[in-house]
Design an enzyme around this catalytic site. Sequence first.
Site, PDB file in Angstrom:
ATOM      1  N   ALA A 172       1.587   4.356   1.594  1.00  0.00           N
ATOM      2  CA  ALA A 172       2.392   4.860   2.720  1.00  0.00           C
ATOM      3  C   ALA A 172       3.276   3.764   3.304  1.00  0.00           C
ATOM      4  O   ALA A 172       4.403   4.026   3.734  1.00  0.00           O
ATOM      5  CB  ALA A 172       1.494   5.449   3.801  1.00  0.00           C
ATOM      6  N   CYS A 173       2.789   2.529   3.293  1.00  0.00           N
ATOM      7  CA  CYS A 173       3.568   1.404   3.836  1.00  0.00           C
ATOM      8  C   CYS A 173       4.810   1.155   2.981  1.00  0.00           C
ATOM      9  O   CYS A 173       5.908   0.955   3.504  1.00  0.00           O
ATOM     10  CB  CYS A 173       2.713   0.139   3.891  1.00  0.00           C
ATOM     11  N   SER A 174       4.625   1.156   1.665  1.00  0.00           N
ATOM     12  CA  SER A 174       5.711   0.832   0.739  1.00  0.00           C
ATOM     13  C   SER A 174       6.643   1.994   0.450  1.00  0.00           C
ATOM     14  O   SER A 174       7.833   1.796   0.226  1.00  0.00           O
ATOM     15  CB  SER A 174       5.145   0.340  -0.600  1.00  0.00           C
ATOM     16  N   THR A 218       0.859  -1.183   0.000  1.00  0.00           N
ATOM     17  CA  THR A 218       0.000   0.000   0.000  1.00  0.00           C
ATOM     18  C   THR A 218       0.900   1.239   0.000  1.00  0.00           C
ATOM     19  O   THR A 218       2.065   1.153   0.421  1.00  0.00           O
ATOM     20  CB  THR A 218      -0.963  -0.010   1.202  1.00  0.00           C
TER      21      THR A 218
END
Length: 161
Positions: free
Chosen positions: A48-50, A46
């Site tokens: 912001a996660c990546s 996703t």
Amino acid sequence: MALAAGDRIPDIALNTPTPDGPKPVQTAEVLGSGTVVLFGVPGAFTPACSDTHLPGFVLRAEELKAKGVDTVACTSVNDAFVLNAWADARNVDGTVTMLADGSADFAKAAGLDMDGSKFGLGIRSKRYAAVIKDGVVQWIGVEDVPSTVEASSVETVLQQL
């Protein structure tokens, strides 16, 4: 009730990716000894996660170690195969222990689960980061907005160490 400073981490069975496939692990085993930085994300791959959360901890892993961190771990409500692909795509190279919480058991036990159904994600983990010493939470920062990486960023964690 959400995990807070002074709480012992829940002992839950998760999976970690290995070259031989998923390996079952207990959170007490992986997170319960020494100084651990644990961060949770809503989902692998996703934005912001990546783009921000995982890369920050990978890029600054040596700084965390220099401040006494023995283990940096990431939990996500994905299966171990997805976490393995994500770790490969983001060049984790063993700097972060990837913990697959496929059924959100850890997130629920820690009170850090959220309903991401309106985004098509189902039950997921809130975005957070915690400093844990010998299985006891010393500090935890939880994001109010899942797409934000501030309270749970590597920079904030480094300030807490």
